[in-house]
Design a protein around this motif. Structure first.
Motif, PDB file in Angstrom:
ATOM      1  N   GLN A 238       0.291 -31.576  12.821  1.00 22.89           N
ATOM      2  CA  GLN A 238       1.346 -30.722  13.337  1.00 22.89           C
ATOM      3  C   GLN A 238       1.989 -29.907  12.217  1.00 22.89           C
ATOM      4  O   GLN A 238       2.080 -30.351  11.074  1.00 22.89           O
ATOM      5  CB  GLN A 238       2.433 -31.563  14.022  1.00 22.89           C
ATOM      6  N   CYS A 239       2.438 -28.719  12.567  1.00 19.99           N
ATOM      7  CA  CYS A 239       3.205 -27.859  11.659  1.00 19.99           C
ATOM      8  C   CYS A 239       4.572 -27.640  12.296  1.00 19.99           C
ATOM      9  O   CYS A 239       4.660 -27.092  13.401  1.00 19.99           O
ATOM     10  CB  CYS A 239       2.493 -26.530  11.434  1.00 19.99           C
ATOM     11  N   TYR A 240       5.612 -28.095  11.624  1.00 22.54           N
ATOM     12  CA  TYR A 240       6.952 -28.084  12.194  1.00 22.54           C
ATOM     13  C   TYR A 240       7.828 -27.021  11.541  1.00 22.54           C
ATOM     14  O   TYR A 240       7.931 -26.961  10.313  1.00 22.54           O
ATOM     15  CB  TYR A 240       7.607 -29.449  12.018  1.00 22.54           C
ATOM     16  N   GLU A 241       8.472 -26.193  12.367  1.00 19.77           N
ATOM     17  CA  GLU A 241       9.437 -25.222  11.883  1.00 19.77           C
ATOM     18  C   GLU A 241      10.835 -25.808  12.084  1.00 19.77           C
ATOM     19  O   GLU A 241      11.238 -26.122  13.204  1.00 19.77           O
ATOM     20  CB  GLU A 241       9.268 -23.893  12.625  1.00 19.77           C
ATOM     21  N   ILE A 242      11.529 -25.960  10.965  1.00 25.83           N
ATOM     22  CA  ILE A 242      12.752 -26.760  10.928  1.00 25.83           C
ATOM     23  C   ILE A 242      13.935 -25.902  10.487  1.00 25.83           C
ATOM     24  O   ILE A 242      13.842 -25.133   9.532  1.00 25.83           O
ATOM     25  CB  ILE A 242      12.583 -27.936   9.927  1.00 25.83           C
ATOM     26  N   GLY A 243      15.060 -26.062  11.170  1.00 23.86           N
ATOM     27  CA  GLY A 243      16.278 -25.378  10.771  1.00 23.86           C
ATOM     28  C   GLY A 243      17.488 -26.227  11.074  1.00 23.86           C
ATOM     29  O   GLY A 243      17.397 -27.272  11.730  1.00 23.86           O
ATOM     30  N   GLY A 244      18.625 -25.766  10.586  1.00 25.79           N
ATOM     31  CA  GLY A 244      19.874 -26.466  10.841  1.00 25.79           C
ATOM     32  C   GLY A 244      20.493 -26.058  12.167  1.00 25.79           C
ATOM     33  O   GLY A 244      19.870 -25.386  12.984  1.00 25.79           O
ATOM     34  N   PRO A 245      21.759 -26.426  12.399  1.00 21.82           N
ATOM     35  CA  PRO A 245      22.383 -26.207  13.698  1.00 21.82           C
ATOM     36  C   PRO A 245      23.009 -24.834  13.882  1.00 21.82           C
ATOM     37  O   PRO A 245      23.399 -24.492  14.997  1.00 21.82           O
ATOM     38  CB  PRO A 245      23.471 -27.288  13.737  1.00 21.82           C
ATOM     39  N   GLU A 246      23.149 -24.031  12.797  1.00 23.18           N
ATOM     40  CA  GLU A 246      23.787 -22.721  12.942  1.00 23.18           C
ATOM     41  C   GLU A 246      22.905 -21.615  12.384  1.00 23.18           C
ATOM     42  O   GLU A 246      22.204 -21.802  11.399  1.00 23.18           O
ATOM     43  CB  GLU A 246      25.168 -22.704  12.267  1.00 23.18           C
ATOM     44  N   ARG A 247      22.971 -20.467  13.052  1.00 23.34           N
ATOM     45  CA  ARG A 247      22.266 -19.264  12.603  1.00 23.34           C
ATOM     46  C   ARG A 247      23.287 -18.292  12.017  1.00 23.34           C
ATOM     47  O   ARG A 247      24.252 -17.948  12.693  1.00 23.34           O
ATOM     48  CB  ARG A 247      21.509 -18.618  13.771  1.00 23.34           C
ATOM     49  N   LEU A 248      23.029 -17.871  10.773  1.00 23.46           N
ATOM     50  CA  LEU A 248      23.976 -17.014  10.067  1.00 23.46           C
ATOM     51  C   LEU A 248      23.253 -15.809   9.499  1.00 23.46           C
ATOM     52  O   LEU A 248      22.108 -15.917   9.054  1.00 23.46           O
ATOM     53  CB  LEU A 248      24.627 -17.778   8.907  1.00 23.46           C
ATOM     54  N   THR A 249      23.924 -14.659   9.500  1.00 28.24           N
ATOM     55  CA  THR A 249      23.381 -13.532   8.748  1.00 28.24           C
ATOM     56  C   THR A 249      23.636 -13.791   7.263  1.00 28.24           C
ATOM     57  O   THR A 249      24.480 -14.627   6.895  1.00 28.24           O
ATOM     58  CB  THR A 249      24.048 -12.205   9.141  1.00 28.24           C
ATOM     59  N   LEU A 250      22.913 -13.063   6.417  1.00 26.75           N
ATOM     60  CA  LEU A 250      23.133 -13.203   4.982  1.00 26.75           C
ATOM     61  C   LEU A 250      24.569 -12.828   4.625  1.00 26.75           C
ATOM     62  O   LEU A 250      25.193 -13.457   3.762  1.00 26.75           O
ATOM     63  CB  LEU A 250      22.144 -12.333   4.211  1.00 26.75           C
ATOM     64  N   ALA A 251      25.106 -11.828   5.306  1.00 19.09           N
ATOM     65  CA  ALA A 251      26.498 -11.432   5.056  1.00 19.09           C
ATOM     66  C   ALA A 251      27.458 -12.574   5.387  1.00 19.09           C
ATOM     67  O   ALA A 251      28.380 -12.874   4.615  1.00 19.09           O
ATOM     68  CB  ALA A 251      26.842 -10.196   5.880  1.00 19.09           C
ATOM     69  N   GLU A 252      27.261 -13.216   6.529  1.00 15.53           N
ATOM     70  CA  GLU A 252      28.117 -14.347   6.906  1.00 15.53           C
ATOM     71  C   GLU A 252      27.963 -15.490   5.906  1.00 15.53           C
ATOM     72  O   GLU A 252      28.942 -16.168   5.563  1.00 15.53           O
ATOM     73  CB  GLU A 252      27.755 -14.825   8.308  1.00 15.53           C
ATOM     74  N   THR A 253      26.743 -15.695   5.427  1.00 18.18           N
ATOM     75  CA  THR A 253      26.490 -16.763   4.462  1.00 18.18           C
ATOM     76  C   THR A 253      27.237 -16.496   3.156  1.00 18.18           C
ATOM     77  O   THR A 253      27.859 -17.396   2.579  1.00 18.18           O
ATOM     78  CB  THR A 253      24.979 -16.878   4.187  1.00 18.18           C
ATOM     79  N   VAL A 254      27.174 -15.252   2.688  1.00 21.99           N
ATOM     80  CA  VAL A 254      27.890 -14.881   1.465  1.00 21.99           C
ATOM     81  C   VAL A 254      29.383 -15.130   1.635  1.00 21.99           C
ATOM     82  O   VAL A 254      30.041 -15.697   0.747  1.00 21.99           O
ATOM     83  CB  VAL A 254      27.626 -13.404   1.111  1.00 21.99           C
ATOM     84  N   GLN A 255      29.939 -14.715   2.761  1.00 24.14           N
ATOM     85  CA  GLN A 255      31.370 -14.879   2.979  1.00 24.14           C
ATOM     86  C   GLN A 255      31.780 -16.343   3.032  1.00 24.14           C
ATOM     87  O   GLN A 255      32.839 -16.723   2.526  1.00 24.14           O
ATOM     88  CB  GLN A 255      31.777 -14.163   4.259  1.00 24.14           C
ATOM     89  N   ARG A 256      30.938 -17.197   3.616  1.00 29.23           N
ATOM     90  CA  ARG A 256      31.251 -18.626   3.665  1.00 29.23           C
ATOM     91  C   ARG A 256      31.194 -19.248   2.272  1.00 29.23           C
ATOM     92  O   ARG A 256      32.054 -20.049   1.889  1.00 29.23           O
ATOM     93  CB  ARG A 256      30.298 -19.343   4.618  1.00 29.23           C
TER      94      ARG A 256
END
Length: 290
Positions: free
Chosen positions: A201-219
């Motif tokens: 199996q090949c698993y695509e894994i992510g966390g619980p929130e989706r953020l734009t790069l701009a939102e990530t920078v601000q956080r």
């Protein structure tokens, strides 16, 4: 199970080694310059250069191999190439694992390798995946989005991009991320070693929130203003600064600006995990600033 973790002294490897020991496995960490700092005392270490073939002596005697060896996706350090580390390194580990009759091979890849975006990192990771898939081994492949936690490369990279008050950011509202906490990822990697349901199996894994790069920078910066830079201007700037090693932006970084680095269906559910139960980047940053 006796597990060899290639690249195990790194950021993700340290967390995985702790999980494996807690589950009763014996662990050996292999890296170019193994550093026991940050590793549990029960972990053995061995020096290895995966870019050179002939890794039989390192792999013999183990039941499973986890390949975490990698260069950061956003840089290509002087004297090291993504092709040599990611592709050749994987090829040499797989060949030696086949000769040793390894029971399980876990490969850490990256979300976006099949996106059609051509960067040195994605190209090498894609070729490495192909080597694993075409092998005779019982393999499991993981493609996480960006991974965060103590000692990660992601947050310092974003801090390099960001200026104190106003940050000019190409693709700031177009690049999407789904950050996953390293302590949430490590148990999933361990499950891939232990449970036969995950083989092939090949698993695509992510966390619980989706953020734009701009939102990530601000956080990460705790606020500030992000100003979008026109993509045409960003393309010219990327070509100009690409040869300069101290600037964390070049042609490869420009190519991923429009990439949606999120999962269509978060495969953490294949491990009996609800995405909502995972730790968010926002919560982690809030704790760090207390």
């Amino acid at each position: 199970m006796d597990v060899l973790v290639a690249g195990g002294s790194g950021f993700i490897g340290q967390s995985l080694c702790r999980v494996l020991l807690e589950r009763g496995h014996a662990v050996t960490v292999a890296s170019r310059t193994p550093d026991a700092a940050g590793l549990p005392a029960a972990v053995d270490t061995v020096a290895v250069d995966v870019t050179v073939p002939g890794l039989d002596d390192v792999i013999d005697g183990h039941d499973a191999v986890v390949n975490l060896i990698a260069l950061p996706s956003h840089v290509q350090p002087r004297g090291q190439r993504h092709e040599a580390v990611h592709f050749d390194g994987t090829r040499h580990l797989v060949a030696a694992s086949e000769r040793a009759g390894i029971d399980r091979f876990v490969q850490l890849s990256g979300l976006g390798v099949e996106s059609g975006v051509e960067t040195a990192y994605f190209r090498a990771k894609r070729r490495a995946e192909r080597v694993v898939r075409e092998s005779e081994l019982a393999w499991v492949i993981y493609r996480p989005s960006v991974v965060f936690g103590d000692g990660c490369a992601f947050i310092p990279f974003v801090e390099q991009l960001a200026l104190p008050l106003v940050t000019p950011l190409p693709g700031g509202d177009q690049t999407w991320l789904q950050p996953i906490w390293v302590e949430d990822l490590a148990p999933l990697l361990a499950d891939g070693l232990e449970d036969d349901r995950h083989v092939g199996q090949c698993y695509e894994i992510g966390g619980p929130e989706r953020l734009t790069l701009a939102e990530t920078v601000q956080r990460i910066r705790g606020g500030g203003v992000v100003v979008a830079i026109p993509m045409g201007l960003a393309a010219v700037a990327a070509m100009v600064v690409d040869p300069l090693p101290w600037i964390p932006f070049g042609r490869d970084q420009y190519r991923v600006l429009g990439l949606d680095n999120t999962t269509a269906d978060n495969d953490v559910t294949a491990f009996g995990v609800s995405p909502d139960s995972l730790r968010t980047l926002s919560a982690s940053l809030a704790d760090d600033h207390r």
